[in-house]
Scaffold this motif. Structure first.
Motif, PDB file in Angstrom:
ATOM      1  N   SER A   1      -4.841 -12.516  -3.136  1.00  0.00           N
ATOM      2  CA  SER A   1      -5.601 -11.515  -3.729  1.00  0.00           C
ATOM      3  C   SER A   1      -6.710 -11.022  -2.965  1.00  0.00           C
ATOM      4  O   SER A   1      -7.697 -11.296  -3.218  1.00  0.00           O
ATOM      5  CB  SER A   1      -6.071 -12.278  -5.015  1.00  0.00           C
ATOM      6  N   ILE A   2      -6.344 -10.147  -2.069  1.00  0.00           N
ATOM      7  CA  ILE A   2      -7.487  -9.480  -1.177  1.00  0.00           C
ATOM      8  C   ILE A   2      -7.544  -8.097  -1.274  1.00  0.00           C
ATOM      9  O   ILE A   2      -6.516  -7.336  -1.607  1.00  0.00           O
ATOM     10  CB  ILE A   2      -6.770  -9.650   0.275  1.00  0.00           C
TER      11      ILE A   2
ATOM     12  N   LEU B   1      -5.782   8.496   2.443  1.00  0.00           N
ATOM     13  CA  LEU B   1      -4.738   7.722   1.534  1.00  0.00           C
ATOM     14  C   LEU B   1      -3.735   7.127   2.337  1.00  0.00           C
ATOM     15  O   LEU B   1      -3.513   5.779   2.217  1.00  0.00           O
ATOM     16  CB  LEU B   1      -3.866   8.396   0.368  1.00  0.00           C
ATOM     17  N   ALA B   2      -3.087   7.657   3.438  1.00  0.00           N
ATOM     18  CA  ALA B   2      -2.127   7.160   4.312  1.00  0.00           C
ATOM     19  C   ALA B   2      -2.716   5.939   4.837  1.00  0.00           C
ATOM     20  O   ALA B   2      -1.980   4.906   5.233  1.00  0.00           O
ATOM     21  CB  ALA B   2      -1.623   8.101   4.860  1.00  0.00           C
ATOM     22  N   HIS B   3      -3.706   6.081   5.702  1.00  0.00           N
ATOM     23  CA  HIS B   3      -4.451   5.029   6.274  1.00  0.00           C
ATOM     24  C   HIS B   3      -4.861   3.880   5.708  1.00  0.00           C
ATOM     25  O   HIS B   3      -4.746   2.847   5.870  1.00  0.00           O
ATOM     26  CB  HIS B   3      -5.897   5.571   7.045  1.00  0.00           C
ATOM     27  N   TYR B   4      -5.140   3.933   4.177  1.00  0.00           N
ATOM     28  CA  TYR B   4      -5.625   3.078   3.416  1.00  0.00           C
ATOM     29  C   TYR B   4      -4.448   2.381   2.852  1.00  0.00           C
ATOM     30  O   TYR B   4      -4.495   0.966   3.053  1.00  0.00           O
ATOM     31  CB  TYR B   4      -6.388   3.480   2.024  1.00  0.00           C
ATOM     32  N   ARG B   5      -3.347   3.116   2.931  1.00  0.00           N
ATOM     33  CA  ARG B   5      -2.032   2.252   2.214  1.00  0.00           C
ATOM     34  C   ARG B   5      -1.607   1.627   3.400  1.00  0.00           C
ATOM     35  O   ARG B   5      -0.975   0.359   3.213  1.00  0.00           O
ATOM     36  CB  ARG B   5      -1.232   3.302   1.577  1.00  0.00           C
ATOM     37  N   ALA B   6      -1.483   2.162   4.678  1.00  0.00           N
ATOM     38  CA  ALA B   6      -1.408   1.394   6.061  1.00  0.00           C
ATOM     39  C   ALA B   6      -2.300  -0.008   6.164  1.00  0.00           C
ATOM     40  O   ALA B   6      -1.445  -1.276   6.393  1.00  0.00           O
ATOM     41  CB  ALA B   6      -1.260   2.159   7.186  1.00  0.00           C
TER      42      ALA B   6
ATOM     43  N   ALA C   1      -0.808  -3.651   6.199  1.00  0.00           N
ATOM     44  CA  ALA C   1      -1.243  -4.747   7.015  1.00  0.00           C
ATOM     45  C   ALA C   1      -2.091  -6.324   6.766  1.00  0.00           C
ATOM     46  O   ALA C   1      -1.678  -7.241   7.306  1.00  0.00           O
ATOM     47  CB  ALA C   1      -2.341  -4.170   8.144  1.00  0.00           C
ATOM     48  N   VAL C   2      -2.664  -6.127   5.699  1.00  0.00           N
ATOM     49  CA  VAL C   2      -3.326  -7.048   5.006  1.00  0.00           C
ATOM     50  C   VAL C   2      -2.205  -7.935   4.263  1.00  0.00           C
ATOM     51  O   VAL C   2      -2.248  -9.425   4.293  1.00  0.00           O
ATOM     52  CB  VAL C   2      -4.447  -6.770   4.163  1.00  0.00           C
TER      53      VAL C   2
ATOM     54  N   ALA D   1      -1.130 -11.764   5.191  1.00  0.00           N
ATOM     55  CA  ALA D   1      -1.181 -12.804   3.957  1.00  0.00           C
ATOM     56  C   ALA D   1       0.028 -13.711   4.106  1.00  0.00           C
ATOM     57  O   ALA D   1       0.147 -14.764   3.567  1.00  0.00           O
ATOM     58  CB  ALA D   1      -1.323 -12.152   2.614  1.00  0.00           C
ATOM     59  N   ARG D   2       1.053 -13.278   4.773  1.00  0.00           N
ATOM     60  CA  ARG D   2       2.205 -14.128   5.098  1.00  0.00           C
ATOM     61  C   ARG D   2       2.217 -15.094   6.203  1.00  0.00           C
ATOM     62  O   ARG D   2       3.138 -15.802   6.405  1.00  0.00           O
ATOM     63  CB  ARG D   2       3.437 -13.161   4.918  1.00  0.00           C
ATOM     64  N   GLY D   3       1.097 -14.888   6.958  1.00  0.00           N
ATOM     65  CA  GLY D   3       1.023 -15.755   8.269  1.00  0.00           C
ATOM     66  C   GLY D   3       0.307 -17.195   7.914  1.00  0.00           C
ATOM     67  O   GLY D   3       0.239 -17.528   6.822  1.00  0.00           O
TER      68      GLY D   3
END
Length: 131
Positions: A7-8, A89-94, A98-99, A103-105
């Motif tokens: 939940s980030i 929007l494209a940069h924000y979605r990217a 990435a977050v 969060a799977r790491g």
């Protein structure tokens, strides 16, 4: 412990305003889809006033407006996401992706292992901080 979803939330601030966050990104997507600020707000369950306030903040916080509006009339009004809006929007979605990937790491795994499932009860029953 259960396996909570990360939940980030990423919020980009411009002074005291939130220039971009998850809700504003969803609003931009909805404006692109519906071609109207009011229709986008309805699709997201937001009031007309709230959607206009969010668009106003976005348009004031970036070097160029993210949403361009057309006045109503016999041919109707409408809104469109500008080139700058699509770029932001494209940069924000990217960044969101990435977050999610991070969060799977191992850092998320380590934090998840240290976090309690539920917070401990407060120290005072009346809800006030200790004196």
């Amino acid at each position: 412990m259960t396996d909570p979803a990360p939940s980030i939330r990423i919020r980009l601030h411009c002074g005291e305003e939130i220039a971009m966050g998850p809700g504003k990104a969803d609003l931009l997507d909805a404006i692109r889809q519906h071609g109207s600020i009011s229709a986008a707000g309805r699709a997201l369950g937001m009031s007309y006033r709230r959607t206009w306030m969010l668009v106003d903040v976005m348009n004031r916080c970036w070097d160029e407006p993210l949403v361009q509006t057309a006045a109503g009339g016999s041919h109707g009004g409408g809104a469109r996401v500008t080139d700058r809006g699509r770029q932001v929007l494209a940069h924000y979605r990217a960044l969101q992706q990435a977050v999610r990937d991070a969060a799977r790491g191992e850092d998320w795994t380590a934090l998840r292992g240290l976090m309690r499932e539920q917070p401990r009860p407060g120290q005072r029953k009346d809800g006030n901080p200790p004196e």
